[in-house]
Design an enzyme around this catalytic site. Structure first.
Site, PDB file in Angstrom:
ATOM      1  N   ILE A 110      -0.920   5.920   3.616  1.00  0.00           N
ATOM      2  CA  ILE A 110      -0.070   6.129   2.450  1.00  0.00           C
ATOM      3  C   ILE A 110       0.383   7.578   2.360  1.00  0.00           C
ATOM      4  O   ILE A 110       1.545   7.876   2.041  1.00  0.00           O
ATOM      5  CB  ILE A 110      -0.796   5.709   1.157  1.00  0.00           C
ATOM      6  CG1 ILE A 110      -1.073   4.200   1.171  1.00  0.00           C
ATOM      7  CG2 ILE A 110       0.022   6.077  -0.071  1.00  0.00           C
ATOM      8  CD1 ILE A 110       0.175   3.344   1.230  1.00  0.00           C
TER       9      ILE A 110
ATOM     10  N   SER B  70      -8.787  16.669   5.006  1.00  0.00           N
ATOM     11  CA  SER B  70      -9.112  15.342   5.508  1.00  0.00           C
ATOM     12  C   SER B  70     -10.175  15.464   6.585  1.00  0.00           C
ATOM     13  O   SER B  70     -10.232  16.479   7.298  1.00  0.00           O
ATOM     14  CB  SER B  70      -7.858  14.670   6.086  1.00  0.00           C
ATOM     15  OG  SER B  70      -8.166  13.420   6.668  1.00  0.00           O
ATOM     16  N   ARG B  71     -10.998  14.439   6.711  1.00  0.00           N
ATOM     17  CA  ARG B  71     -12.010  14.452   7.764  1.00  0.00           C
ATOM     18  C   ARG B  71     -11.394  14.328   9.147  1.00  0.00           C
ATOM     19  O   ARG B  71     -11.961  14.816  10.132  1.00  0.00           O
ATOM     20  CB  ARG B  71     -13.012  13.319   7.541  1.00  0.00           C
ATOM     21  CG  ARG B  71     -13.942  13.528   6.367  1.00  0.00           C
ATOM     22  CD  ARG B  71     -14.866  12.354   6.166  1.00  0.00           C
ATOM     23  NE  ARG B  71     -14.129  11.129   5.838  1.00  0.00           N
ATOM     24  CZ  ARG B  71     -14.694   9.950   5.616  1.00  0.00           C
ATOM     25  NH1 ARG B  71     -16.008   9.819   5.705  1.00  0.00           N
ATOM     26  NH2 ARG B  71     -13.965   8.902   5.308  1.00  0.00           N
TER      27      ARG B  71
ATOM     28  N   LYS C  21      -2.824   6.178  -7.436  1.00  0.00           N
ATOM     29  CA  LYS C  21      -3.358   5.013  -8.157  1.00  0.00           C
ATOM     30  C   LYS C  21      -4.389   4.287  -7.296  1.00  0.00           C
ATOM     31  O   LYS C  21      -4.314   4.330  -6.063  1.00  0.00           O
ATOM     32  CB  LYS C  21      -2.224   4.074  -8.572  1.00  0.00           C
ATOM     33  CG  LYS C  21      -1.501   3.368  -7.403  1.00  0.00           C
ATOM     34  CD  LYS C  21      -2.221   2.107  -6.972  1.00  0.00           C
ATOM     35  CE  LYS C  21      -1.712   1.589  -5.663  1.00  0.00           C
ATOM     36  NZ  LYS C  21      -2.484   0.455  -5.139  1.00  0.00           N
TER      37      LYS C  21
ATOM     38  N   ASP D 117      -6.006  -3.769  -5.828  1.00  0.00           N
ATOM     39  CA  ASP D 117      -5.412  -2.536  -5.312  1.00  0.00           C
ATOM     40  C   ASP D 117      -3.881  -2.652  -5.336  1.00  0.00           C
ATOM     41  O   ASP D 117      -3.208  -1.773  -5.866  1.00  0.00           O
ATOM     42  CB  ASP D 117      -5.933  -2.230  -3.911  1.00  0.00           C
ATOM     43  CG  ASP D 117      -5.308  -0.979  -3.323  1.00  0.00           C
ATOM     44  OD1 ASP D 117      -5.783   0.126  -3.635  1.00  0.00           O
ATOM     45  OD2 ASP D 117      -4.332  -1.104  -2.557  1.00  0.00           O
TER      46      ASP D 117
END
Length: 306
Positions: free
Chosen positions: A14, A36-37, A90, A168
């Site tokens: 996303i 981010s990992r 969201k 979701d």
């Protein structure tokens, strides 16, 4: 006029498909760092540890959190405590209580907290709301059916506690419903289908007050369906393509057949909120999901795997 620096936390599908293009095109924001990992954005400084980012980059006053809902609270709390404005993808959190806590923290720190609902920014939502404003709703129905294999390939977190399952995507429909209806509704009944090997529902049928209903399913193959129909005393409205196309009495009325305008509109709204020193935290869509998970009858179905 200089753009304001912002960091994007959580570089997954996303983020790459929607958030990064929106920020690259934004007249208000400059994507100045990612956290981010594993994911990165070419040409943008990246961090794997959020605490390190907060310490090393005091020049970035805002963060956008694009990550699963369960770990989001800790990141939002840390960002607010570090004096950063926070934008939440969201759903805004894993629970209502934690979002209330973030709202209180943001207020106490004089910071902006924006709980976004990207589907409310779909091209036809505002015209639909305006058309319904002076009408009496007689019946409304949501059909929101999509393929989880396409939109969340291999992302097991959506079926783990806090992942919300079919809610979701379903919460996107509820965000539109709560925006456009002239009067609020509340849940009265729900049937939730749980695969025998999963912790969250894969389908849901909801009944609300006011003769409003919804059908969510994450097993749709072929064409995807994101429709809301509303029958009123003065005609019938249909929102299609996730709120981007509006039909009145079966004829085109407004909108564009694309979802690419939603996230740019979110970042424009975030810029306005920060400039005004305001927050925007509307939890109405999440209340409906919480009510469904509380009130819903649970039905076990066959195992589901990606």
């Amino acid at each position: 006029m200089a753009r304001t620096r912002i960091a994007l936390v959580g570089i997954g599908k996303i983020a790459l498909d929607q958030h990064v293009p929106a920020l690259n095109a934004s007249p208000d924001w400059e994507l100045a760092a990612t956290i981010s990992r594993s994911g990165k954005v070419d040409g943008i400084p990246s961090y794997t540890d959020f605490a390190t980012f907060l310490t090393e980059r005091p020049d970035i006053p805002a963060v956008s959190l694009c990550m699963p809902p369960v770990p989001r609270y800790a990141y939002a709390e840390a960002a607010l405590n570090a004096g950063r404005h926070v934008m939440l993808e969201k759903p805004p959190g894993a629970t209502l209580a934690e979002v209330h806590a973030l709202q209180a923290l943001a207020k106490s720190r004089g910071l902006t907290l924006y709980a976004t609902w990207h589907s409310r920014m779909a091209h036809a939502v505002a015209p639909a709301k305006a058309w319904l404003a002076d009408k009496t709703v007689q019946k409304a129905h949501i059909t929101w059916r999509e393929d989880v294999r396409k939109w969340h390939p291999g992302q097991d977190w959506v079926f783990q506690p806090g992942g919300m399952g079919v809610f979701d995507p379903g919460i996107n429909a509820l965000s539109i419903l709560t925006e456009i209806l002239p009067q609020p509704v509340h849940l009265t009944k729900a049937l939730l289908e749980f695969p025998e090997n999963r912790q969250t529902p894969i389908a849901a049928q909801l009944t609300f007050s006011g003769n409003v209903s919804a059908d969510f399913d994450w097993r749709q193959e072929g064409p995807q369906t994101w429709d809301i129909t509303v029958i009123t005393d003065k005609g019938e409205l249909a929102l299609r393509m996730g709120g981007n196309v509006l039909e009145i009495d079966g004829k085109p009325f407004a909108g564009e057949n694309t979802i690419m305008g939603e996230h740019p509109a979110l970042y424009a709204r975030m810029a306005t909120l920060v400039a005004q020193g305001h927050s925007d935290v509307d939890l109405a869509p999440m209340v409906h999901v919480a009510d469904a998970l509380t009130l819903g009858e649970r039905r076990i179905t066959g195992a589901f795997d990606f």
